[in-house]
Design a protein around this motif. Sequence first.
Motif, short mmCIF file in Angstrom:
data_model
loop_
_atom_site.label_atom_id
_atom_site.label_comp_id
_atom_site.label_asym_id
_atom_site.label_seq_id
_atom_site.Cartn_x
_atom_site.Cartn_y
_atom_site.Cartn_z
N ALA A 114 0.90 -1.04 0.08
CA ALA A 114 -0.15 0.07 -0.03
C ALA A 114 0.92 1.21 0.16
O ALA A 114 0.50 2.11 -0.68
N GLU A 115 2.08 1.16 0.70
CA GLU A 115 2.99 2.34 0.73
C GLU A 115 3.40 2.48 -0.37
O GLU A 115 3.61 3.60 -1.16
N GLY A 147 0.76 3.74 -3.13
CA GLY A 147 0.02 4.99 -2.71
C GLY A 147 -1.40 5.07 -3.11
O GLY A 147 -2.13 6.22 -3.36
N PRO A 162 -2.84 4.16 2.57
CA PRO A 162 -1.76 4.92 2.53
C PRO A 162 -2.23 6.43 3.08
O PRO A 162 -3.08 6.91 2.41
N VAL A 184 -1.55 9.94 3.01
CA VAL A 184 -0.67 10.92 2.26
C VAL A 184 -0.97 12.32 2.61
O VAL A 184 -1.94 12.98 2.96
N VAL A 208 3.69 9.37 1.38
CA VAL A 208 3.21 8.57 2.33
C VAL A 208 3.71 8.74 3.67
O VAL A 208 4.88 8.66 3.91
N VAL A 220 0.07 4.52 7.01
CA VAL A 220 -0.59 3.46 6.50
C VAL A 220 -1.69 3.41 7.62
O VAL A 220 -1.61 2.70 8.84
N ALA A 238 -6.12 8.40 0.71
CA ALA A 238 -4.93 8.15 -0.16
C ALA A 238 -4.33 9.03 -1.03
O ALA A 238 -3.37 9.10 -1.48
#
Length: 496
Positions: free
Chosen positions: A85-86, A89, A111, A113, A118, A121, A153
Amino acid sequence: MPTLNEVLRSSEALSAADTDWIHLLVEDWQVLSDLSFGDLILWVHTDRGWTAAAHVRPTTGPMVFVEDLVGTICDAERGAWIDEAERAGATVPAPHSQRMGDMLTREEAVPVVRAGAVVAVLTRHINLSRVADPSELERTYTALADAMSRMIAAGEWPSPSAPTGLRRGSPRVGDGVIHLDAEGIVLYVSPNAHSALRRLGHDGPVVGAVLAQIITDQLQEGDQVDESLALVTLGRAAWRAEAATDRATMTLKAIPLTERRRRVGAFVLVRDVTELRRRESEMISKDATIREIHHRVKNNLQTVAALLRLQARRVDDGAGRTALLDAVRRVSTIALVHETLSSGFDETVSFDDVAVRGLRAVVELATSEHTIESAVHGTFGRMRAEDATSVAMIISELVQNAAEHGLAAHGGRIVVTAERGNEGGEDILRVSIEDDGEGLPQGFRIRRAGLGTRIVTSLVHDLRGTIRWDDVEPRGTRVRFSARLRPLSRSADVAR
């Protein structure tokens, strides 16, 4: 268990701005948890790996994790999924459903942001055994939660412009949700929100109507209108507002929904706070009445003091006139406490100001041809009104004694020192009054002392304290007394 701040400080990758953004997210993420019907866990990078920094559970459905996970380190399987996920993004679902005992859960990583990078999470954990066939409410809430996740995100939520610290009664998801399109037209209204609008006075259809129109139609000419009400009811700003009619009062909180920085709709949380505001109004009225009573008592006492002063002027010099002037001083001391209470919002007094003003008043009245200086050291703190009156009387009598007997011949200095402490769970005040005057008269005995000293010993006894007179080297007198103060909270006093 570590706190959020402690975990964030252990992450070297986070800047001060990143930390502020995370705090802003956690401040309002209960909304996302309730809309998701699931637990939320915030993960940040530390030297030990992905570490849980915060954890929140829903109030709208069953929780997933009974134990708080803050401070725990992510396992390898979940860590790989969070890493993905990191890197991406974007929101990444878990590879498969997770089974926790008899409970099956669905998980996804979102994530967090800020400024295109990022910084953490967030994982959502939803209990799949909750409902097999979701209702319209659950489908709407889930869709709103998904929209909020996409905003997180994209770095578009939380909103830095959202106000904080408003009055009690901020609405929550369970209080009522209204989903709006980009024009402010109602797409969905939850049952609780529908009931709140009915209590406000609206008896027509809600879905398909403009929420701003529904609310403003209930307001009467002359009603005080919250200046942010229009923006909130149209869903155009992440603000809060309040709408009040003669029938009910409602608080509203808008969360605009955006895609690529363009507003595509909003949802508004609403709460009927009629009873809450009624109780607040009663408390304000009660407080105002109490302050007015203290103000009138102060005025009456000052009138009594003025009458006694006039009477003293008609009495020839001697014991009678002295007694009347002493009565003026004592009444004025009590009036000073009531004056302080009349400007406050409760039945407690910040005594430091009372002590300084009372000391100056006594010294000014006692000073004739010789100068007397005075000072207050330490702090008295807050105390209940009944204790403040007694302490003020004790100090007034002791300072008067020092000025009238110890310093009358050549002047000098009076120093009042205060110290608050705790003994055996009781609040103890210790006060010392010291002068550099003539010292105690030879053969001084409390039993043979005058009215002022007897008043002091009686008041100290009432405060469950002790008092002692001593000579000071090379010259002067020191009087030390203690008082066991009542708890500031009356409920605590009753409990004792």
